[in-house]
Design a protein around this motif. Structure first.
Motif, mmCIF file in Angstrom:
data_model
loop_
_atom_site.group_PDB
_atom_site.id
_atom_site.type_symbol
_atom_site.label_atom_id
_atom_site.label_comp_id
_atom_site.label_asym_id
_atom_site.label_seq_id
_atom_site.Cartn_x
_atom_site.Cartn_y
_atom_site.Cartn_z
ATOM 1 N N PHE A 1 90.754 54.272 90.750
ATOM 2 C CA PHE A 1 90.550 53.049 91.532
ATOM 3 C C PHE A 1 91.684 52.060 91.286
ATOM 4 N N ALA A 2 92.042 51.858 90.027
ATOM 5 C CA ALA A 2 93.101 50.905 89.700
ATOM 6 C C ALA A 2 94.446 51.346 90.264
ATOM 7 N N ILE A 3 94.757 52.622 90.147
ATOM 8 C CA ILE A 3 96.036 53.126 90.675
ATOM 9 C C ILE A 3 96.105 52.941 92.188
ATOM 10 N N ALA A 4 94.999 53.225 92.881
ATOM 11 C CA ALA A 4 94.973 53.067 94.338
ATOM 12 C C ALA A 4 95.182 51.614 94.734
ATOM 13 N N TYR A 5 94.572 50.694 93.974
ATOM 14 C CA TYR A 5 94.735 49.270 94.297
ATOM 15 C C TYR A 5 96.163 48.809 94.054
ATOM 16 N N PRO B 1 97.980 42.034 85.471
ATOM 17 C CA PRO B 1 96.879 42.544 84.628
ATOM 18 C C PRO B 1 96.367 43.905 85.084
ATOM 19 N N TRP B 2 96.387 44.168 86.388
ATOM 20 C CA TRP B 2 95.949 45.479 86.887
ATOM 21 C C TRP B 2 96.904 46.570 86.408
ATOM 22 N N ILE B 3 98.196 46.285 86.429
ATOM 23 C CA ILE B 3 99.161 47.265 85.944
ATOM 24 C C ILE B 3 98.947 47.509 84.450
ATOM 25 N N ALA B 4 98.728 46.429 83.707
ATOM 26 C CA ALA B 4 98.489 46.564 82.267
ATOM 27 C C ALA B 4 97.226 47.376 81.987
ATOM 28 N N SER B 5 96.234 47.264 82.877
ATOM 29 C CA SER B 5 94.956 47.956 82.653
ATOM 30 C C SER B 5 95.101 49.473 82.728
ATOM 31 N N TRP C 1 96.925 51.230 81.035
ATOM 32 C CA TRP C 1 97.120 51.763 79.688
ATOM 33 C C TRP C 1 96.021 51.309 78.717
ATOM 34 N N VAL C 2 94.909 50.814 79.300
ATOM 35 C CA VAL C 2 93.805 50.314 78.483
ATOM 36 C C VAL C 2 92.524 50.994 78.929
ATOM 37 N N ASP C 3 91.642 51.233 78.004
ATOM 38 C CA ASP C 3 90.356 51.850 78.319
ATOM 39 C C ASP C 3 89.206 50.908 77.952
ATOM 40 N N LYS D 1 89.756 47.088 80.029
ATOM 41 C CA LYS D 1 90.308 47.402 81.349
ATOM 42 C C LYS D 1 89.684 46.512 82.420
ATOM 43 N N TYR D 2 88.367 46.383 82.382
ATOM 44 C CA TYR D 2 87.666 45.621 83.413
ATOM 45 C C TYR D 2 87.884 44.110 83.252
ATOM 46 N N VAL D 3 88.081 43.674 82.022
ATOM 47 C CA VAL D 3 88.428 42.272 81.793
ATOM 48 C C VAL D 3 89.779 41.960 82.429
ATOM 49 N N LEU D 4 90.728 42.869 82.282
ATOM 50 C CA LEU D 4 92.040 42.674 82.913
ATOM 51 C C LEU D 4 91.916 42.646 84.430
ATOM 52 N N TRP D 5 91.053 43.487 84.982
ATOM 53 C CA TRP D 5 90.819 43.444 86.431
ATOM 54 C C TRP D 5 90.333 42.057 86.850
ATOM 55 N N ALA D 6 89.352 41.545 86.117
ATOM 56 C CA ALA D 6 88.783 40.239 86.456
ATOM 57 C C ALA D 6 89.828 39.136 86.310
ATOM 58 N N VAL D 7 90.649 39.212 85.276
ATOM 59 C CA VAL D 7 91.711 38.221 85.085
ATOM 60 C C VAL D 7 92.686 38.261 86.262
ATOM 61 N N GLY D 8 93.045 39.457 86.708
ATOM 62 C CA GLY D 8 93.946 39.578 87.850
ATOM 63 C C GLY D 8 93.369 38.966 89.108
ATOM 64 N N ALA D 9 92.097 39.237 89.384
ATOM 65 C CA ALA D 9 91.453 38.652 90.558
ATOM 66 C C ALA D 9 91.373 37.138 90.439
ATOM 67 N N GLY D 10 91.065 36.645 89.232
ATOM 68 C CA GLY D 10 91.000 35.205 89.032
ATOM 69 C C GLY D 10 92.333 34.533 89.257
ATOM 70 N N ILE D 11 93.415 35.146 88.761
ATOM 71 C CA ILE D 11 94.748 34.585 88.983
ATOM 72 C C ILE D 11 95.055 34.516 90.476
ATOM 73 N N ASP D 12 94.720 35.574 91.203
ATOM 74 C CA ASP D 12 94.969 35.592 92.646
ATOM 75 C C ASP D 12 94.296 34.415 93.333
ATOM 76 N N LEU D 13 93.008 34.216 93.069
ATOM 77 C CA LEU D 13 92.252 33.169 93.755
ATOM 78 C C LEU D 13 92.745 31.779 93.351
#
Length: 385
Positions: A103-107, A139-143, A145-147, A151-163
């Motif tokens: 999912f992360a790679i596709a995004y 943060p999505w790119i960094a995620s 290499w994280v498990d 990983k999901y915290v980085l996803w949320a941080v990325g979305a928060g930065i966008d908004l």
């Protein structure tokens, strides 16, 4: 290869864009089922919102590209975006499990494709800074290499930065920055004519076309609501209460269709703060999808109590939807009355633990109809003044 030129007259959605939306339909269908068929908890809602944002942001990026490029829209670029969304849609059920990496790679892939097209066109889009600013992608790119939870915290941080970036920068500030950049480039080229410096232009959004595209996504998520109720009714006991609940749910969807397209995104032309309108579009379409899941649960078991989490998800989504529509369609001096309607679903969620599912859906529908009447009254007053 480019998209076929539109017919004479005002440009509407192309066949290519409608084909693109069909893939988004699959993703919305997958998202809607995340909140269906099990007890809903707060973390489930947070997961849904995060995944919905990713799908919506991808749709937005390619929609704005096609909006600006018009007949020059590259089919291969749109097909690349469709492929990325299709992979994300397939991964959604296990996006927080074994398919998280896919999912992360596709995004990341779709986001890079969408951003790269502006560099090729040598354009910057002031109306929606996220079209070319990729801070939230880091943060999505960094995620990758994280498990685990990180990983999901980085996803949320990325979305928060966008908004946050989309709200704080805004079209006007972005436009002024682009004008200064263009001025510096032109000055440099005049002083160094022997050097080749590519020009950078500002891209302008075709507001009527974008309003139509935003409205089409609203139709898609409303269609998911109809589908949720139909699927729920298949396995339910057919009686008068089921029929009444289905009718109430359908009226609720009509009420959202009415106010969203009559008073909301159908009046996009001329709005200066397009970035805030885009954020409102995200909130409206996400909450409609959540409401659809709640209606599906109510139709499936109309005589039972809604699960506590589902009741709060349904009522909370109605409340957030009303907030977005109030900000979008109501002048600030009337926000006080709008706040009364916004509080209604929250009271229903708190006090509706002993109500049947059919009753919760019925009260939510009455509140939504009150909002429609409120907006209609304001529209008539505006015409008379």
């Amino acid at each position: 290869m480019t998209n076929a030129a539109p017919a004479a007259g005002e440009r509407g959605a192309s066949w290519l864009e409608l084909f693109f939306d069909l893939v988004v339909v699959a993703a919305v269908f997958q998202l809607g089922h995340l909140l269906h068929g099990h007890a809903v908890h707060g973390v489930d809602v947070l997961k849904f919102v995060l995944l919905y944002y990713v799908v919506w942001q991808t749709w937005t990026a390619f929609t704005l590209y096609a909006n600006v490029a018009a007949e020059a829209t590259l089919r291969r670029t749109m097909f690349a975006g469709m492929g990325g969304i299709a992979v994300m849609a397939a991964a959604i059920p296990e996006a927080f499990g074994e398919h998280a990496q896919v999912f992360a790679i596709a995004y990341v892939y779709t986001r890079v494709v969408a951003a790269n097209v502006w560099q090729k066109r040598r354009q910057m889009l002031a109306a929606w800074p996220l079209a070319q600013i990729g801070f939230g992608l880091l943060p999505w790119i960094a995620s990758l290499w994280v498990d685990g939870t990180a990983k999901y915290v980085l996803w949320a941080v990325g979305a928060g930065i966008d908004l946050v970036v989309s709200v704080l920068i805004g079209p006007e500030r972005m436009r002024r920055g682009l004008e200064r950049r263009v001025s510096r480039v032109e000055d440099y080229r005049s002083r160094h004519p022997e050097r080749r410096v590519p020009a950078v232009d500002t891209a302008e959004v075709a507001a009527p076309h974008l309003a139509e595209r935003m409205g089409l996504l609203v139709i898609i998520v409303l269609g998911e609501g109809v589908l949720q109720m139909i699927r729920a009714a298949e396995g339910a006991h057919w009686d008068a209460e089921l029929a009444a609940t289905g009718l109430v749910g359908f009226v609720l969807l009509i009420a959202m269709w009415w106010q969203t397209l009559q008073y909301g995104f159908g009046r996009l032309t001329g709005r200066k703060r397009l970035n805030l309108t885009m954020v409102a579009h995200f909130a409206v379409t996400a909450t409609i999808t959540m409401i659809a899941a709640g209606l599906g649960a109510a139709v499936e078991h109309p005589a039972h109590h809604l699960d506590t989490g589902m009741r709060w998800a349904l009522c909370g989504a109605v409340s957030i939807y009303l907030v977005a529509m109030t900000v979008l369609a109501v002048r600030p001096r009337y926000w006080g009355f709008g706040a009364l309607l916004v509080a209604g679903p929250l009271v229903l969620a708190a006090l509706g633990s002993h109500m049947r599912s059919s009753g919760v859906a019925g009260v939510a529908t009455l509140i939504m109809l009150a909002q429609v009447a409120f907006l209609g009254t304001l529209r008539r007053r505006h015409r008379e003044s």
